[in-house]
Design a protein around this motif. Structure first.
Motif, PDB file in Angstrom:
ATOM      1  N   GLN A  34      22.899  -4.798  59.346  1.00 45.94           N
ATOM      2  CA  GLN A  34      23.530  -6.121  59.422  1.00 45.94           C
ATOM      3  C   GLN A  34      23.889  -6.504  60.862  1.00 45.94           C
ATOM      4  OE1 GLN A  34      27.015  -6.592  60.168  1.00 45.94           O
ATOM      5  NE2 GLN A  34      26.868  -8.816  59.977  1.00 45.94           N
ATOM      6  N   GLY A  35      24.232  -5.539  61.694  1.00 47.71           N
ATOM      7  CA  GLY A  35      24.665  -5.835  63.050  1.00 47.71           C
ATOM      8  C   GLY A  35      23.587  -6.432  63.934  1.00 47.71           C
ATOM      9  N   TYR A  36      22.328  -6.282  63.544  1.00 47.74           N
ATOM     10  CA  TYR A  36      21.223  -6.817  64.342  1.00 47.74           C
ATOM     11  C   TYR A  36      20.766  -8.198  63.868  1.00 47.74           C
ATOM     12  CZ  TYR A  36      20.696  -2.080  66.223  1.00 47.74           C
ATOM     13  OH  TYR A  36      20.920  -0.877  66.846  1.00 47.74           O
ATOM     14  N   SER A  37      21.458  -8.768  62.888  1.00 51.33           N
ATOM     15  CA  SER A  37      20.952  -9.985  62.243  1.00 51.33           C
ATOM     16  C   SER A  37      20.793 -11.145  63.225  1.00 51.33           C
ATOM     17  CB  SER A  37      21.884 -10.399  61.093  1.00 51.33           C
ATOM     18  OG  SER A  37      23.194 -10.659  61.573  1.00 51.33           O
ATOM     19  N   GLU A  38      21.808 -11.381  64.073  1.00 51.56           N
ATOM     20  CA  GLU A  38      21.726 -12.527  64.982  1.00 51.56           C
ATOM     21  C   GLU A  38      20.648 -12.318  66.041  1.00 51.56           C
ATOM     22  OE1 GLU A  38      23.142 -15.423  64.526  1.00 51.56           O
ATOM     23  OE2 GLU A  38      23.968 -14.549  62.697  1.00 51.56           O
ATOM     24  N   GLN A  39      20.502 -11.080  66.533  1.00 56.01           N
ATOM     25  CA  GLN A  39      19.445 -10.794  67.496  1.00 56.01           C
ATOM     26  C   GLN A  39      18.068 -11.032  66.877  1.00 56.01           C
ATOM     27  OE1 GLN A  39      21.546  -6.831  68.537  1.00 56.01           O
ATOM     28  NE2 GLN A  39      20.101  -7.162  70.209  1.00 56.01           N
ATOM     29  N   ILE A  40      17.919 -10.618  65.630  1.00 54.22           N
ATOM     30  CA  ILE A  40      16.627 -10.777  64.951  1.00 54.22           C
ATOM     31  C   ILE A  40      16.324 -12.251  64.727  1.00 54.22           C
ATOM     32  CG2 ILE A  40      15.402 -10.365  62.785  1.00 54.22           C
ATOM     33  CD1 ILE A  40      16.873  -7.651  62.647  1.00 54.22           C
ATOM     34  N   LEU A  41      17.330 -13.013  64.266  1.00 55.89           N
ATOM     35  CA  LEU A  41      17.105 -14.441  64.036  1.00 55.89           C
ATOM     36  C   LEU A  41      16.742 -15.159  65.329  1.00 55.89           C
ATOM     37  CD1 LEU A  41      19.940 -15.326  61.500  1.00 55.89           C
ATOM     38  CD2 LEU A  41      17.483 -15.308  61.061  1.00 55.89           C
ATOM     39  N   ASN A  79      15.098   0.522  64.676  1.00 57.30           N
ATOM     40  CA  ASN A  79      16.219  -0.180  64.037  1.00 57.30           C
ATOM     41  C   ASN A  79      15.790  -1.189  62.983  1.00 57.30           C
ATOM     42  OD1 ASN A  79      18.292   1.069  65.610  1.00 57.30           O
ATOM     43  ND2 ASN A  79      17.692  -0.240  67.336  1.00 57.30           N
ATOM     44  N   LEU A  80      14.504  -1.243  62.671  1.00 58.85           N
ATOM     45  CA  LEU A  80      14.073  -2.203  61.647  1.00 58.85           C
ATOM     46  C   LEU A  80      12.855  -1.689  60.918  1.00 58.85           C
ATOM     47  CD1 LEU A  80      12.120  -5.235  63.127  1.00 58.85           C
ATOM     48  CD2 LEU A  80      12.537  -3.181  64.433  1.00 58.85           C
ATOM     49  N   TYR A  81      12.648  -2.294  59.755  1.00 59.29           N
ATOM     50  CA  TYR A  81      11.463  -2.000  58.940  1.00 59.29           C
ATOM     51  C   TYR A  81      10.706  -3.313  58.742  1.00 59.29           C
ATOM     52  CZ  TYR A  81       8.637  -1.315  54.760  1.00 59.29           C
ATOM     53  OH  TYR A  81       7.592  -1.289  53.865  1.00 59.29           O
ATOM     54  N   LEU A  82       9.399  -3.273  59.014  1.00 60.24           N
ATOM     55  CA  LEU A  82       8.560  -4.460  58.885  1.00 60.24           C
ATOM     56  C   LEU A  82       7.333  -4.134  58.068  1.00 60.24           C
ATOM     57  CD1 LEU A  82       8.466  -6.028  62.484  1.00 60.24           C
ATOM     58  CD2 LEU A  82       9.262  -7.162  60.426  1.00 60.24           C
ATOM     59  N   GLU A  83       6.941  -5.075  57.206  1.00 60.06           N
ATOM     60  CA  GLU A  83       5.663  -4.950  56.505  1.00 60.06           C
ATOM     61  C   GLU A  83       5.166  -6.333  56.123  1.00 60.06           C
ATOM     62  OE1 GLU A  83       5.817  -2.880  52.797  1.00 60.06           O
ATOM     63  OE2 GLU A  83       6.688  -4.588  51.728  1.00 60.06           O
ATOM     64  N   ILE A  84       3.856  -6.440  55.920  1.00 61.08           N
ATOM     65  CA  ILE A  84       3.274  -7.679  55.404  1.00 61.08           C
ATOM     66  C   ILE A  84       2.452  -7.343  54.172  1.00 61.08           C
ATOM     67  CG2 ILE A  84       3.219  -8.950  57.576  1.00 61.08           C
ATOM     68  CD1 ILE A  84       0.260  -8.215  57.821  1.00 61.08           C
ATOM     69  N   GLU A  85       2.309  -8.343  53.301  1.00 59.92           N
ATOM     70  CA  GLU A  85       1.515  -8.163  52.088  1.00 59.92           C
ATOM     71  C   GLU A  85       0.791  -9.462  51.757  1.00 59.92           C
ATOM     72  OE1 GLU A  85       4.033  -7.863  48.482  1.00 59.92           O
ATOM     73  OE2 GLU A  85       5.732  -8.122  49.860  1.00 59.92           O
ATOM     74  N   GLU A  86      -0.276  -9.311  51.024  1.00 63.56           N
ATOM     75  CA  GLU A  86      -1.060 -10.469  50.621  1.00 63.56           C
ATOM     76  C   GLU A  86      -0.266 -11.318  49.628  1.00 63.56           C
ATOM     77  OE1 GLU A  86      -4.246 -11.460  51.529  1.00 63.56           O
ATOM     78  OE2 GLU A  86      -4.029  -9.941  53.098  1.00 63.56           O
ATOM     79  N   PRO A  87      -0.358 -12.628  49.733  1.00 62.90           N
ATOM     80  CA  PRO A  87       0.348 -13.477  48.756  1.00 62.90           C
ATOM     81  C   PRO A  87      -0.265 -13.345  47.371  1.00 62.90           C
ATOM     82  CG  PRO A  87      -1.083 -14.798  50.155  1.00 62.90           C
ATOM     83  CD  PRO A  87      -1.100 -13.417  50.729  1.00 62.90           C
ATOM     84  N   THR A  88       0.568 -13.435  46.350  1.00 62.67           N
ATOM     85  CA  THR A  88       0.077 -13.393  44.973  1.00 62.67           C
ATOM     86  C   THR A  88      -0.510 -14.748  44.595  1.00 62.67           C
ATOM     87  OG1 THR A  88       2.194 -14.104  44.061  1.00 62.67           O
ATOM     88  CG2 THR A  88       1.888 -11.737  44.407  1.00 62.67           C
ATOM     89  N   ASN A  89      -1.201 -14.776  43.473  1.00 61.46           N
ATOM     90  CA  ASN A  89      -1.783 -16.046  42.999  1.00 61.46           C
ATOM     91  C   ASN A  89      -0.702 -17.090  42.742  1.00 61.46           C
ATOM     92  OD1 ASN A  89      -4.420 -15.117  43.093  1.00 61.46           O
ATOM     93  ND2 ASN A  89      -4.340 -14.283  41.012  1.00 61.46           N
ATOM     94  N   SER A 138      10.283  -5.506  67.987  1.00 61.25           N
ATOM     95  CA  SER A 138      10.575  -4.106  68.322  1.00 61.25           C
ATOM     96  C   SER A 138      11.103  -3.988  69.738  1.00 61.25           C
ATOM     97  CB  SER A 138       9.309  -3.255  68.158  1.00 61.25           C
ATOM     98  OG  SER A 138       8.872  -3.257  66.815  1.00 61.25           O
ATOM     99  N   ASN A 139      10.537  -4.748  70.648  1.00 55.83           N
ATOM    100  CA  ASN A 139      11.029  -4.732  72.026  1.00 55.83           C
ATOM    101  C   ASN A 139      12.427  -5.322  72.124  1.00 55.83           C
ATOM    102  OD1 ASN A 139       8.706  -3.580  73.062  1.00 55.83           O
ATOM    103  ND2 ASN A 139       7.720  -5.547  73.454  1.00 55.83           N
ATOM    104  N   ALA A 140      12.744  -6.259  71.214  1.00 50.20           N
ATOM    105  CA  ALA A 140      14.048  -6.927  71.265  1.00 50.20           C
ATOM    106  C   ALA A 140      15.176  -6.022  70.792  1.00 50.20           C
ATOM    107  CB  ALA A 140      14.013  -8.205  70.434  1.00 50.20           C
ATOM    108  N   ILE A 141      14.974  -5.270  69.695  1.00 49.36           N
ATOM    109  CA  ILE A 141      16.076  -4.461  69.149  1.00 49.36           C
ATOM    110  C   ILE A 141      15.702  -2.991  68.954  1.00 49.36           C
ATOM    111  CG2 ILE A 141      17.002  -6.472  67.939  1.00 49.36           C
ATOM    112  CD1 ILE A 141      16.014  -5.162  65.336  1.00 49.36           C
ATOM    113  N   ALA A 160      15.247 -13.797  67.860  1.00 50.76           N
ATOM    114  CA  ALA A 160      13.880 -13.383  68.188  1.00 50.76           C
ATOM    115  C   ALA A 160      12.860 -14.114  67.322  1.00 50.76           C
ATOM    116  CB  ALA A 160      13.744 -11.873  68.003  1.00 50.76           C
ATOM    117  N   VAL A 161      13.163 -14.252  66.038  1.00 54.41           N
ATOM    118  CA  VAL A 161      12.251 -14.976  65.136  1.00 54.41           C
ATOM    119  C   VAL A 161      12.092 -16.417  65.594  1.00 54.41           C
ATOM    120  CG1 VAL A 161      12.007 -15.885  62.784  1.00 54.41           C
ATOM    121  CG2 VAL A 161      12.689 -13.517  63.132  1.00 54.41           C
ATOM    122  N   GLN A 162      13.214 -17.025  65.998  1.00 57.15           N
ATOM    123  CA  GLN A 162      13.152 -18.409  66.464  1.00 57.15           C
ATOM    124  C   GLN A 162      12.388 -18.513  67.777  1.00 57.15           C
ATOM    125  OE1 GLN A 162      16.921 -20.349  67.472  1.00 57.15           O
ATOM    126  NE2 GLN A 162      16.235 -22.163  66.371  1.00 57.15           N
TER     127      GLN A 162
END
Length: 653
Positions: free
Chosen positions: A15-22, A318-328, A311-314, A24-26
């Motif tokens: 939870q402590g990394y939430s603002e840094q992540i947001l 300190n994080l877990y990332l994955e992507i997956e194919e969208p469902t129908n 990853s370079n930001a935090i 970075a996403v922005q």
């Protein structure tokens, strides 16, 4: 050149990394945040595993940011409107920067201090203005009583009374006559076309009669309690007004000095707008006292870059990332659409967006209609001078940093300047003048040839549209639909062309029969194919016959392409007529008023020509082309980013 392939991103961190992540996403500007609390089949796990987690309230934080934004806007407006014109200041020039660079330069304490300083100046200025207004009202009033040369209190004795009043000028004579009849002393202090200010002196025994008269003539009583005569009071007020004017000049100079901080305030506003956008999505992800979890949509090919960036930001640990194919289900109901085209085709995406974005699984029509729009636009404007002017103006405009939408609009017309020049050379038109050579196509002698060429362009575009319809049906494994909606109509068009060439140009009976046979066979396919798709053969046959009746609309579609000829000829003819009109003027007028007239008339013609070509070119795509294969209805990809009110935010690498 198609719709970008999208993947569903899942990010989990403390939870402590939430603002840094947001942040970075922005800054990355390539992730659209999903709403995990929205009821859907793909979000069932939220209720199962996080049923005690509620969307975070963000109203207090949003209200604080909104309040600061309002303060900045108000402060800038106040400084601009009330600051001395001698003091110089600049607005923030549009520039390119990353969000991180902007936030690193943002000093909230300095911003609040400047806002407080401006608010203090505004308070002083407001108090001075209010006092000035009050004194001006008193001045206006006392100017109408300055002839009063005694204080009323000195004449109000135990046996006499003094009365000051104002009456309408239209009834003064009648009122004065009544006073004469009663032998009441009166004196006019001030009069104009509207009012009369007067003084009455009378015995206390006559007070009842005076009250009755003042009521009868609607007299307004005036009470003067000041210690000095109106003339002396007026002098003091005017002196005070002069002092206030000097004070306001001093304040205006101090306010004007604040113009130097406008750039800093606008930079702060850009940062606060970015923060506001982050707060607006705080109810879309999961966040408790330990865990931070968000999901979003990202271009599949951008995932590695995003992973490295966050990853370079935090820190990757300190994080877990994955992507997956969208469902129908997600493809049909949720996944956004992002178009992906090269630099030449990309500006034309705005035409697709104006109509409707394609669905995720649908073909992107932009690269298919772009060559046609390119040719059609040039053919409808068709003046090398207009095209050269467009090219120069857009090239100069693009040398500056423009807002994203304006920049794309400029690039759009910069590209379209090229066919405008080419068709102008084909028609031999340069601001309506001839360039002195024989045109490839003359707008006066080759009208029929231009008309035929317009229809040929229409046939080619409709043929491609039908091919795309067949392709889309094959992709959906609807092979019979590919025949009835695409190939069969193409067969009719090819058969009609072959038959027409065999009959009218080549005088070949076999070729004519081949064309007729192909057209008839294709028509039968249109009628018969729905019978195989429908449970009821009779209904299928009726549907097929109705579909074949649609051949009349194809005739109308081809006729629509004649506007390419009509607009091209009319624009050039109007320009030539303007030149002829000025040419008839005497030499002195021609090179004085005539020049201004030419600029005005050609300016109007350029505007109308560009507008007509833009609108009618788009109409040919939307109605005649898109109607053959394109459905649309996609949802635009909206990544978390800033407003870019003053700064073009670049994607961080």
């Amino acid at each position: 050149m198609a719709v970008s392939k999208m993947s569903k991103l899942t990010l989990i961190a403390q939870q402590g990394y939430s603002e840094q992540i947001l942040s970075a996403v922005q800054g990355f500007q390539g992730v659209e945040i999903r709403n995990l609390f929205e009821q859907s089949v793909t979000n069932d796990w939220v209720e199962k595993y996080f049923n005690e987690v509620d969307p975070l309230p963000s109203q207090d934080a949003l209200a604080r940011v909104d309040h600061q934004l309002e303060q900045i806007t108000h402060a800038i407006q106040f400084v601009e409107h009330h600051g001395s014109s001698r003091e110089k200041g600049n607005h923030l020039k549009r520039q390119r920067a990353t969000l991180r660079e902007l936030e690193e330069t943002f000093d909230e304490e300095a911003m609040l201090s400047e806002l407080e300083s401006i608010q203090e100046l505004e308070q002083f200025f407001s108090e001075a203005s209010s006092k000035q207004l009050s004194l001006q009202e008193q001045e206006n009033l006392l100017q109408k009583w300055q002839s009063l040369d005694f204080l009323p209190k000195d004449y109000s004795l135990h046996s006499t009374k003094c009365f000051l009043g104002t009456v309408d000028a239209s009834v003064w004579e009648l009122f004065e006559q009544e006073l004469k009849d009663r032998q009441i002393h009166r004196e006019i202090i001030y009069s104009d076309d509207h009012i009369v200010n007067f003084v009455l002196l009378y015995l206390r025994a006559e007070q009842g009669e005076v009250q009755e008269l003042t009521r009868q003539f609607s007299v307004t009583a005036f009470t003067y309690n000041r210690p000095y005569l109106p003339k002396a009071e007026l002098t003091a007020i005017q002196r005070e007004l002069l002092e206030l004017v000097e004070e306001q000049k001093r304040l205006a100079q101090l306010i004007g000095q604040k113009k130097s901080v406008i750039e800093n305030l606008e930079t702060a506003e850009e940062v606060l707008l970015a923060r506001k956008n982050r707060w607006l999505i705080h109810d879309r992800f999961i966040k408790d006292d330990k865990l931070f979890l968000l999901q979003g949509w990202i271009e599949t090919e951008s995932f590695k870059a995003f992973e490295n960036f966050v990853s370079n930001a935090i820190g990757s640990e300190n994080l877990y990332l994955e992507i997956e194919e969208p469902t129908n289900i997600e493809i049909n109901e949720e996944i956004p659409t992002k178009l992906k085209n090269n630099a030449v085709v990309k500006p034309f995406e705005m035409l697709t967006e104006m109509y409707s974005l394609p669905k995720y699984h649908e073909v992107d029509p932009t690269p298919w209609f772009m060559p046609f729009y390119f040719v059609f636009f040039g053919m409808m404007v068709a003046d090398a001078g207009y095209g050269a002017l467009m090219l120069v103006a857009t090239t100069i405009g693009l040398r500056t940093i423009l807002p994203r939408g304006m920049e794309r609009f400029m690039r759009f017309f910069q590209i379209l300047a090229v066919p405008t020049i080419i068709w102008g050379l084909i028609y031999n038109s340069f601001f309506g003048f001839s360039l002195g050579y024989t045109p490839i196509l003359s707008t006066s002698d080759d009208v029929i040839s231009i008309l035929i060429l317009s229809i040929i362009f229409g046939v080619i575009q409709i043929f491609i549209g039908l091919g795309l319809a067949a392709k889309e049906n094959i992709k959906a494994k609807n092979y019979l639909g590919a025949v009835s909606d695409g190939f069969a109509w193409q067969g009719i068009m090819v058969g009609a062309i072959v038959g027409g060439l065999g009959k009218m140009l080549m005088n070949s009976q076999p070729l004519f029969l081949i064309g007729v046979g192909l057209a008839v066979f294709s028509a039968l396919l249109i009628v018969i194919t729905p019978m195989f798709q429908s449970k009821s053969k009779i209904k299928g046959l009726a549907k097929g016959a109705y579909n074949l009746y649609g051949i009349t609309s194809y005739i109308g579609d081809l006729v629509s392409y004649t506007r390419l000829m009509a607009l091209g000829i009319s624009g050039g003819s109007i320009a030539a007529a303007f030149n002829m009109l000025v040419g008839y003027m005497p030499p002195i007028a021609r090179f004085s008023v005539g020049i201004l007239l030419m600029l005005a008339l050609h300016g109007l013609n350029i505007f109308l020509s560009l507008l007509s070509a833009y609108v009618h070119g788009a109409r040919l795509q939307y109605v005649e082309f898109f109607g053959k294969f394109y459905e649309g209805g996609g949802r635009a990809f909206r990544p978390l980013k800033s407003e870019e009110k003053y700064v073009n935010i670049e994607q961080e690498k």
